[in-house]
Structure formats: structure tokens, C-alpha cells
Motif scaffolding. Structure first.
Motif, PDB file in Angstrom:
ATOM      1  N   LEU A 129       0.868  -1.107   0.003  1.00  0.00           N
ATOM      2  CA  LEU A 129       0.008   0.011   0.195  1.00  0.00           C
ATOM      3  C   LEU A 129       0.904   1.359  -0.048  1.00  0.00           C
ATOM      4  N   ALA A 133      -0.117   4.033  -2.804  1.00  0.00           N
ATOM      5  CA  ALA A 133      -0.481   5.153  -2.362  1.00  0.00           C
ATOM      6  C   ALA A 133       0.271   6.404  -2.765  1.00  0.00           C
ATOM      7  N   SER A 142      -6.101   3.303  -7.989  1.00  0.00           N
ATOM      8  CA  SER A 142      -7.379   3.077  -7.276  1.00  0.00           C
ATOM      9  C   SER A 142      -7.745   1.676  -7.266  1.00  0.00           C
ATOM     10  N   ILE A 145      -5.689  -0.129  -4.915  1.00  0.00           N
ATOM     11  CA  ILE A 145      -5.940   0.003  -3.595  1.00  0.00           C
ATOM     12  C   ILE A 145      -7.144  -0.767  -3.196  1.00  0.00           C
ATOM     13  N   LYS A 146      -8.125  -0.793  -4.157  1.00  0.00           N
ATOM     14  CA  LYS A 146      -9.324  -1.565  -3.610  1.00  0.00           C
ATOM     15  C   LYS A 146      -9.044  -3.125  -3.627  1.00  0.00           C
ATOM     16  N   GLN A 149      -7.607  -3.577  -0.075  1.00  0.00           N
ATOM     17  CA  GLN A 149      -8.555  -3.197   0.857  1.00  0.00           C
ATOM     18  C   GLN A 149      -9.506  -4.552   1.028  1.00  0.00           C
ATOM     19  N   TYR A 170      -2.608   1.870   8.032  1.00  0.00           N
ATOM     20  CA  TYR A 170      -3.449   1.389   6.812  1.00  0.00           C
ATOM     21  C   TYR A 170      -4.222   2.541   6.520  1.00  0.00           C
ATOM     22  N   GLU A 171      -5.034   2.970   7.573  1.00  0.00           N
ATOM     23  CA  GLU A 171      -6.156   4.139   7.174  1.00  0.00           C
ATOM     24  C   GLU A 171      -5.311   5.667   6.906  1.00  0.00           C
ATOM     25  N   ARG A 174      -4.327   4.899   3.334  1.00  0.00           N
ATOM     26  CA  ARG A 174      -5.431   4.771   2.312  1.00  0.00           C
ATOM     27  C   ARG A 174      -6.044   6.180   2.102  1.00  0.00           C
ATOM     28  N   LYS A 175      -6.302   6.843   3.251  1.00  0.00           N
ATOM     29  CA  LYS A 175      -6.878   8.193   3.386  1.00  0.00           C
ATOM     30  C   LYS A 175      -6.134   9.307   2.692  1.00  0.00           C
ATOM     31  N   TYR A 178      -6.581   8.823  -1.161  1.00  0.00           N
ATOM     32  CA  TYR A 178      -7.922   9.365  -1.784  1.00  0.00           C
ATOM     33  C   TYR A 178      -7.661  11.087  -1.568  1.00  0.00           C
TER      34      TYR A 178
END
Length: 416
Positions: A129, A133, A142, A145-146, A149, A170-171, A174-175, A178
Motif C-alpha cells: 500500500l 499510495a 485506485s 488499493i481496492k 482493501q 493502513y487508514e 489509504r486516506k 484518496y
């Protein structure tokens, strides 16, 4: 007393008409019922009930042994351990409790090993990730990342020691991706909006085609505008199509008016036409001596278009001079509009001049880059019949745009 009754007495006794289960492990004696018919029947009844709890323990043991997802039975084992001492029966509760204790330990070991495995998997997913990222390939990143996830969700929990740290990392990754993606598309949207302004400005200039009364000059001007259209860049297809339709409507209206004018206007001699064009050139040259020309460019353009033809060589030279002068004046007007938009309240003359120079340099740099790009790619075009002439006109147009801005910049620098 019979043998079965003696065994029952091993685990319980009767006292004052009450059935008492004897203590086992750390659990004390406990009243579990009353004698209804006879003591023998009461002892037998509660001894038979022991088979019920024994069956439950055996059942959960078998399921744990035969099921791959052993950890899902932990709560069942814990519940049996907690409620075992309250079950109203007579029997070897010590053995049952030890079986449940053993299952509890087995499941703890299994879950610990599983959580360690989950930690290894999620640690590897985090490394993956971290790379994804940081990508600027938004669509492929994208999708990646899906996929990560999906794997992350399917992977079970890790130990409480690592849970907060690994989940927060992780969050955060990912955040962060995005948020960067959202910022990119916001900037892209703004850039598209800015581009749309270029198209709107282009259409305003294209309206000048309607004042071109000479059919031959109109066709030349239309070709020039079409070439400029190609250099406007990309915007949303829906908007692009709408602007293109407006441009086509302007062209159709201009051609219709020019054809009608050609039938109606009288013919001046070549000498008179030459004189009229030279007078307009002189008027443009005079107006262009200042940085903010005071001249009705639209009126001059209309007059120019209404003048008849002259010999091709002289006409070409005058047209080139005309295009350069009108281009300079038009650029000065446009530059002044930018200065008014960008200038801060209270700006003095020197501030405005510096701002004008800075804005012009930015425009000149853009035109230089477009010219270099065009020249670099010129050899890649297929110079089929007729195309080489268009490419040459496009190149001349790009060069003219650069020369116009250079001329204005030199004029600004020479001001005192």
C-alpha cells in the motif's frame, strides 16, 4: 443402596429435602433442586441431566476438531466454562471443566498463531500500500488499493498489541491517497474551467469573422481560426462539442454575409484598394505607438475586410503587417484586461508595469513552449498533399504569436 445410587452420592447428597451438588475445583456445594417423590428418584433425575451438559461439551469438542475455523468456537467454550457450575445436574463436573479448559487453551494457542499470521499478511499489505499510495496513476492505483482493501478485510484480526498501530497506518495511507486524488481532480476541474475561458475568449474573437466582407480573406481568416482552435487544448467533451457548434455557426453566418456582400459592393480599383489598406496600416501603426492603444479595432477590421483585392505579392505583405499589428493591439488589450484583474488595490504605476511585464513573460513562455513543441513534432506529421501548407501556416502563426509578445515586451522595457 444400589451401585448407581452410590455413584450419585459421590457427586451430591440430600439434605432437608434439597438436592445438593458437591463442591468441585473452586466451586462450593450448590443446591440444584428439591426431592419430589423420593430421594432415589431425585438423585437419578439429576444424574441423567448430567448427560445433557456432557453432550454439549462433546459436541463443541467435535466441532473444534473438524472445523478449519476453530477460533469461531472460542465464545461457545467460554460460555460453557462460565455456566458449567450453574448447571443443575450430578456428575463428574471436574472432568468436564478440565476438557473445556483444555479446549480453551487450544483455541488461545490457535488464535495467537492465527493472529501472528494475520500480522505478517497485513504487514506485507502495508508495504504494498505504501508504494501504491504514492502513485500518480490514479486509475490503476485506485484499482490496486481496492484489491488491497479486499485482502485486508478478508484477513482476520491481529493481536491487541499491534492492532491500533497497524490499523491506523493502513487508514492513514489509504486516506492520504484518496485526499491526493481528490485534490488532483479538483485542480483538474479548475484547469478545465480555465481552459473553458480560453474557448469563450476564442469565440469572442471569432465573432470578428462576421465583419469580414471579402470572401477570399474570410476563407483565409477561417483557416487561421481553425488552426488556433486546434491549439486550445482539451476540455470536457460535452463542453468542447458545444463550443465547436458555436464556432461552426459563426463560420456559416460569416460566409453567408460575405457572399451577399460580394454581390452588392462596388469594385474599387486595385490602386484605390492599395491606398485604403495602406491608410489602415498607418492608422494601426500610429495607434500601436502606446502600450494602451486607443483604436476601434473591430471597426478597422471591418474596413479592412470591405476593401477589395490588390495584387497577390503586395497584398500578402500588407496582410502580414496587418495581422501583426492587429495581433499586437489585440494582445495589448487582452494584457490590460489581465492586469486589471490581477492588480491589487492601491497599485501605483510602477507596480502595474511590473505586473504587466510579469504576466506578459508568462504568456510568452507559454507560446515559446508551444512553438518548441510544434517544431519538435513537425517532422512526425504526414506531409500528404495539402497538409504541408497547413503546417507551414500553423508554424508561422505560432511564430507570429511569439514575435508579437516579444515586441510588446521590448516596448515595455524601453518605457521610462
Amino acid at each position: 443402596m444400589e451401585k448407581g445410587q452410590l455413584e450419585n452420592l459421590e457427586y451430591g447428597y440430600i439434605e432437608d429435602g434439597k438436592v445438593i451438588r458437591k463442591a468441585f475445583l473452586e466451586f462450593p456445594d450448590q443446591e440444584i433442586g428439591e426431592v419430589r417423590d423420593s430421594e432415589e428418584q431425585a438423585l437419578s433425575y439429576y444424574a441423567e441431566r448430567f448427560e445433557l451438559i456432557s453432550a454439549q461439551v462433546e459436541q463443541v469438542k467435535i466441532k473444534i476438531e473438524s472445523n478449519a475455523n476453530k477460533g469461531s468456537f472460542l465464545m461457545k467454550v467460554l460460555h460453557l466454562k462460565e455456566t458449567l457450575c450453574k448447571f443443575d445436574a450430578l456428575g463428574d463436573f471436574t472432568s468436564l471443566y478440565k476438557i473445556l479448559e483444555g479446549l480453551h487453551q487450544e483455541l488461545n494457542t490457535y488464535i495467537e498463531a492465527n493472529r501472528h499470521k494475520n500480522l505478517q499478511i497485513k504487514t506485507a499489505l502495508l508495504e504494498e500500500l505504501k508504494v501504491v499510495a504514492e502513485s500518480h496513476e490514479w486509475k490503476s492505483a485506485s484499482l490496486a488499493i481496492k484489491e488491497i482493501q479486499t485482502k485486508w478485510i478478508k484477513t482476520g484480526a491481529v493481536s491487541d498489541t499491534h492492532k491500533e498501530q497497524i490499523e491506523s497506518t493502513y487508514e492513514k495511507l489509504r486516506k492520504g491517497f484518496y485526499e491526493r486524488r481528490a485534490a488532483f481532480y479538483t485542480d483538474l476541474e479548475k484547469m478545465m474551467s480555465d481552459k473553458e475561458a480560453d474557448f469563450e475568449e476564442f469565440l469572442k474573437k471569432a465573432e470578428g469573422l462576421k465583419s469580414v466582407k471579402s470572401l477570399s480573406e474570410l476563407k483565409v481568416a477561417i483557416r487561421v481560426f481553425k488552426e488556433e482552435w486546434q491549439g486550445l487544448g482539451k476540455i470536457k467533451p460535452v463542453k468542447h462539442n458545444a463550443f465547436w457548434q458555436q464556432f461552426q455557426n459563426i463560420i456559416k453566418a460569416s460566409l453567408k454575409a460575405a457572399k451577399q456582400q460580394a454581390k452588392e459592393k462596388g469594385k474599387l480599383s486595385a490602386k484605390d484598394n492599395l491606398k485604403a489598406k495602406e491608410e489602415l496600416i498607418a492608422k494601426l501603426e500610429s495607434a500601436n505607438k502606446v502600450i494602451l492603444p486607443e483604436v476601434n479595432l473591430s471597426e478597422i477590421q471591418r474596413e479592412w475586410k470591405n476593401i477589395g483585392s490588390i495584387d497577390q505579392k503586395t497584398g500578402g505583405q500588407l496582410s502580414e503587417k496587418y495581422l501583426f499589428l492587429t495581433g499586437v493591439i489585440s494582445e495589448k488589450v487582452f494584457l490590460d484586461s489581465l492586469v486589471k484583474k490581477k492588480a491589487k488595490n492601491g497599485s501605483n504605476k510602477d507596480d502595474l508595469k511590473k505586473l504587466r511585464v510579469r504576466l506578459l513573460k508568462n504568456l510568452l513562455d507559454r507560446d515559446y513552449n508551444e512553438l518548441r513543441t510544434f517544431e519538435e513534432n513537425l517532422g512526425k506529421f504526414n506531409t500528404a498533399k495539402g497538409l504541408d501548407g497547413l503546417l507551414e501556416k500553423k508554424l508561422n502563426q505560432q511564430k507570429r504569436k511569439v514575435e508579437i509578445k516579444k515586441a510588446i515586451l521590448n516596448e515595455l522595457k524601453s518605457e521610462h
